[in-house]
Design a protein around this motif. Structure first.
Motif, PDB file in Angstrom:
ATOM      1  N   VAL A 114       8.692 -10.199  -6.434  1.00 17.56           N
ATOM      2  CA  VAL A 114       8.971  -8.799  -6.789  1.00 17.56           C
ATOM      3  C   VAL A 114      10.135  -8.247  -5.970  1.00 17.56           C
ATOM      4  N   GLU A 115      10.032  -8.347  -4.638  1.00 14.32           N
ATOM      5  CA  GLU A 115      10.998  -7.683  -3.747  1.00 14.32           C
ATOM      6  C   GLU A 115      12.389  -8.295  -3.809  1.00 14.32           C
ATOM      7  N   TRP A 116      12.450  -9.604  -3.964  1.00 13.16           N
ATOM      8  CA  TRP A 116      13.746 -10.290  -3.905  1.00 13.16           C
ATOM      9  C   TRP A 116      14.349 -10.535  -5.284  1.00 13.16           C
ATOM     10  N   ILE A 117      13.500 -10.948  -6.231  1.00 10.67           N
ATOM     11  CA  ILE A 117      14.017 -11.369  -7.533  1.00 10.67           C
ATOM     12  C   ILE A 117      13.997 -10.235  -8.559  1.00 10.67           C
ATOM     13  N   LEU A 118      12.870  -9.523  -8.679  1.00 12.27           N
ATOM     14  CA  LEU A 118      12.699  -8.573  -9.784  1.00 12.27           C
ATOM     15  C   LEU A 118      13.134  -7.147  -9.453  1.00 12.27           C
ATOM     16  N   LEU A 119      12.941  -6.708  -8.205  1.00 16.27           N
ATOM     17  CA  LEU A 119      13.299  -5.337  -7.847  1.00 16.27           C
ATOM     18  C   LEU A 119      14.774  -5.019  -8.104  1.00 16.27           C
ATOM     19  N   PRO A 120      15.732  -5.862  -7.671  1.00 13.91           N
ATOM     20  CA  PRO A 120      17.143  -5.544  -7.944  1.00 13.91           C
ATOM     21  C   PRO A 120      17.432  -5.441  -9.448  1.00 13.91           C
ATOM     22  N   ASP A 126      10.885   8.387  -6.608  1.00 16.45           N
ATOM     23  CA  ASP A 126       9.793   8.462  -7.586  1.00 16.45           C
ATOM     24  C   ASP A 126       9.927   7.417  -8.691  1.00 16.45           C
ATOM     25  N   ASP A 127      11.178   7.049  -9.020  1.00 19.43           N
ATOM     26  CA  ASP A 127      11.379   6.085 -10.107  1.00 19.43           C
ATOM     27  C   ASP A 127      11.437   4.641  -9.611  1.00 19.43           C
ATOM     28  N   ASP A 128      11.043   4.420  -8.366  1.00 16.62           N
ATOM     29  CA  ASP A 128      11.015   3.045  -7.834  1.00 16.62           C
ATOM     30  C   ASP A 128      10.036   2.220  -8.665  1.00 16.62           C
ATOM     31  N   PRO A 129      10.489   1.118  -9.267  1.00 14.48           N
ATOM     32  CA  PRO A 129       9.617   0.317 -10.144  1.00 14.48           C
ATOM     33  C   PRO A 129       8.407  -0.264  -9.430  1.00 14.48           C
ATOM     34  N   ARG A 130       8.432  -0.301  -8.100  1.00 18.16           N
ATOM     35  CA  ARG A 130       7.298  -0.873  -7.376  1.00 18.16           C
ATOM     36  C   ARG A 130       6.029  -0.036  -7.529  1.00 18.16           C
ATOM     37  N   PHE A 131       6.167   1.264  -7.831  1.00 20.69           N
ATOM     38  CA  PHE A 131       4.979   2.073  -8.102  1.00 20.69           C
ATOM     39  C   PHE A 131       4.226   1.504  -9.310  1.00 20.69           C
ATOM     40  N   GLN A 132       4.968   1.118 -10.329  1.00 20.60           N
ATOM     41  CA  GLN A 132       4.345   0.521 -11.512  1.00 20.60           C
ATOM     42  C   GLN A 132       3.835  -0.889 -11.237  1.00 20.60           C
ATOM     43  N   ILE A 133       4.650  -1.663 -10.535  1.00 20.94           N
ATOM     44  CA  ILE A 133       4.313  -3.072 -10.326  1.00 20.94           C
ATOM     45  C   ILE A 133       3.078  -3.217  -9.448  1.00 20.94           C
ATOM     46  N   TYR A 134       3.116  -2.605  -8.268  1.00 20.11           N
ATOM     47  CA  TYR A 134       2.041  -2.820  -7.296  1.00 20.11           C
ATOM     48  C   TYR A 134       0.758  -2.065  -7.639  1.00 20.11           C
ATOM     49  N   SER A 135       0.855  -1.007  -8.457  1.00 19.04           N
ATOM     50  CA  SER A 135      -0.365  -0.288  -8.846  1.00 19.04           C
ATOM     51  C   SER A 135      -1.263  -1.150  -9.726  1.00 19.04           C
ATOM     52  N   SER A 136      -0.696  -2.204 -10.291  1.00 21.49           N
ATOM     53  CA  SER A 136      -1.502  -3.099 -11.138  1.00 21.49           C
ATOM     54  C   SER A 136      -2.212  -4.184 -10.333  1.00 21.49           C
ATOM     55  N   LEU A 137      -2.007  -4.187  -9.017  1.00 21.98           N
ATOM     56  CA  LEU A 137      -2.657  -5.181  -8.153  1.00 21.98           C
ATOM     57  C   LEU A 137      -3.943  -4.604  -7.578  1.00 21.98           C
ATOM     58  N   ASP A 138      -5.043  -5.140  -8.023  1.00 22.29           N
ATOM     59  CA  ASP A 138      -6.358  -4.707  -7.567  1.00 22.29           C
ATOM     60  C   ASP A 138      -6.641  -5.261  -6.171  1.00 22.29           C
ATOM     61  N   GLN A 139      -7.293  -4.464  -5.313  1.00 22.90           N
ATOM     62  CA  GLN A 139      -7.572  -4.902  -3.942  1.00 22.90           C
ATOM     63  C   GLN A 139      -8.426  -6.174  -3.908  1.00 22.90           C
ATOM     64  N   THR A 140      -9.414  -6.269  -4.777  1.00 25.47           N
ATOM     65  CA  THR A 140     -10.267  -7.460  -4.817  1.00 25.47           C
ATOM     66  C   THR A 140      -9.451  -8.704  -5.147  1.00 25.47           C
ATOM     67  N   SER A 194       0.815  -1.223   0.000  1.00 26.03           N
ATOM     68  CA  SER A 194       0.000   0.000   0.000  1.00 26.03           C
ATOM     69  C   SER A 194       0.848   1.272   0.000  1.00 26.03           C
ATOM     70  N   LEU A 195       2.132   1.176   0.330  1.00 32.16           N
ATOM     71  CA  LEU A 195       3.034   2.325   0.196  1.00 32.16           C
ATOM     72  C   LEU A 195       3.138   2.764  -1.259  1.00 32.16           C
ATOM     73  N   PHE A 196       2.958   1.806  -2.177  1.00 35.56           N
ATOM     74  CA  PHE A 196       3.123   2.067  -3.607  1.00 35.56           C
ATOM     75  C   PHE A 196       1.798   2.026  -4.369  1.00 35.56           C
ATOM     76  N   ASN A 197       0.736   1.630  -3.692  1.00 34.66           N
ATOM     77  CA  ASN A 197      -0.586   1.547  -4.315  1.00 34.66           C
ATOM     78  C   ASN A 197      -1.597   2.217  -3.386  1.00 34.66           C
ATOM     79  N   SER A 198      -1.909   3.453  -3.648  1.00 38.79           N
ATOM     80  CA  SER A 198      -2.789   4.227  -2.769  1.00 38.79           C
ATOM     81  C   SER A 198      -4.241   3.770  -2.835  1.00 38.79           C
TER      82      SER A 198
END
Length: 462
Positions: A126-132, A95-109, A68-72
């Motif tokens: 995401v956090e361990w494999i893809l973020l780096p 601002d350029d943290d890729p998690r803003f893009q990644i996690y914004s695509s996750l719907d709450q439902t 939720s830090l990256f998906n309001s």
């Protein structure tokens, strides 16, 4: 690894709520990997060994909070980031943290429809494999020090589902040697893996494609799947029971992952060595409290003694399939002899129909303390062919004392034959080990040696 453990402890000690007994330390050994030992002083019953606060545990709540830090758009009372937290932490995020893009695509439902296990899979991938990979080192996960001490793919390679699912596994030749109890557990595990991969792979693939179009590095699909297998079994082998109030009725979601606690190795003894204590925080009804381990009945007085934790009353077949190890001696071992008994009755339709009608077909087991009642029933029918007395036996009008003298010889022959069959398998496995020492083959040999111990114990009593 020593430096990684030091960094882990330095990270945990940033919280005033973290506690680690000064009398314990971490060691690494060839046989059991990492473990926790008494390094000075002593531990007495109920002494706290380690206590980890809720925000340093990886669980359903902390994952949703961090996402939720990256998906309001995520708004779950008492779980996701509140306005005060958002203002504080937003200043720390790039601002350029890729998690803003990644996690914004996750719907709450969608997120709330997942089990804890599936949310873990997505978040850790995401956090361990893809973020780096996608941040090119600019962003680091809060959990990185925890990730750093997790097992490598090689360290997980002794798990049978890895042999089956991983194209690169060197131990596929061991699959035909697994006993039936292990095969049943293996099939269940593969179904769970396939189900979760089918569920999260489309979302992962869409993320990979999006970042690939932006010119970012990517992982080939086969490598992505290999990492998924690694993540799956890290979660599977390190989750600890803790109630998740938002997931009431969903038993598979009741767990947390706790740094340092996952260093403790398994013992067959229940509550003798140490035991968990899970607290609740008054700040929010849904939030987990500290996870502590306390010293059990036996206490620790001898320097170098390993502090152990019971993972549950599990047989070696279960331990191998869930964790990739076995115990040399295990009181919870049992043998599933269903295939052998069903082969013995092959072609005898009357007996098979009788057993099925009375719900005595299959699930034939022997453990160290007893030959199961279901086995006694089958041998009583097979030897006497007395259906009338069998009806009375199953109704409780005749005891097994009537049948036991009649079935002893046949049962002894059956167990002797089973023992010979197991010896043949062990010899073949030993030949494979002789060609090149293999830890996985050693574990399968240990399964059969445990079976031999059970059978020989009962043959001595017959």
């Amino acid at each position: 690894m020593e430096q990684r453990i030091e960094r882990l402890l330095k990270w945990l000690k940033k919280s005033d709520e973290f506690y680690l007994s000064p009398n314990v330390g971490v060691i690494e050994s060839e046989g059991s990997g990492r473990g926790v030992v008494l390094k000075n002083g002593n531990l007495r019953k109920h002494d706290v060994i380690v206590s980890v606060p809720s925000h340093y545990q990886l669980n359903y709540y902390t994952i949703l909070w961090n996402i939720s830090l990256f998906n309001s758009e995520l708004k779950i009372d008492g779980v996701t980031v509140n306005e005060n937290e958002k203002e504080k932490y937003s200043k720390m995020l790039q601002d350029d943290d890729p998690r803003f893009q990644i996690y914004s695509s996750l719907d709450q439902t969608f997120l709330l429809s997942l089990t804890s296990f599936q949310i873990f899979e997505i978040y850790i991938m995401v956090e361990w494999i893809l973020l780096p990979l996608w941040s090119e080192g600019r962003s680091e996960s809060f959990w990185q020090r925890f990730f750093d001490v997790w097992p490598s793919e090689e360290e997980l390679s002794s798990i049978p589902a890895i042999w089956s699912c991983s194209p690169s596994s060197k131990d596929k030749n061991l699959l035909p040697f697994l006993p039936s109890a292990s095969c049943v557990l293996l099939e269940k595990k593969i179904k769970l893996i396939d189900h979760d991969w089918a569920l999260i792979h489309p979302w992962l693939a869409s993320c990979v494609e999006k970042f690939c179009q932006q010119g970012q590095k990517t992982l080939p699909q086969d490598e992505l799947y290999q990492k998924f297998l690694q993540v799956y079994f890290i979660i599977n082998s390190r989750c600890l029971y803790s109630k998740v109030l938002l997931r009431k009725g969903d038993e598979e979601s009741q767990f947390t992952m706790v740094p340092f606690v996952d260093f403790l190795n398994h013992t067959e003894e229940i509550n003798e060595h140490c035991y968990p204590k899970v607290g609740r925080t008054p700040k929010a009804q849904t939030n987990m409290g500290p996870f502590s381990l306390k010293c059990g009945e036996r206490g620790y007085n001898r320097i170098g003694d390993e502090i152990l934790l019971n993972y549950g009353p599990h047989s070696n077949d279960f331990l191998l399939n869930e964790y990739g190890f076995v115990l040399e001696r295990n009181q919870w071992n049992y043998i599933d002899i269903s295939e052998d008994i069903q082969a013995m009755l092959e072609g005898n339709s009357a007996m098979i129909s009788f057993l099925k009608h009375h719900d005595y077909w299959g699930d034939y087991t022997i453990n160290h303390s007893e030959i199961s009642y279901r086995v006694i029933v089958v041998f009583s029918l097979f030897v006497t062919k007395d259906y009338k007395r069998m009806d009375k036996f199953l109704s409780g009008f005749i005891s097994e004392d009537y049948f036991w003298p009649k079935i002893e010889d046949t049962l002894r022959q059956f167990l002797t034959s089973l023992c010979d069959k197991i010896r043949d398998r062990v010899e073949k496995l030993e030949d494979m080990r002789a060609e090149s020492y293999d830890f996985s083959a050693q574990n399968v040999v240990a399964l059969y040696m445990g079976y031999m111990d059970i059978i020989e114990h009962h043959l001595d009593r017959l």
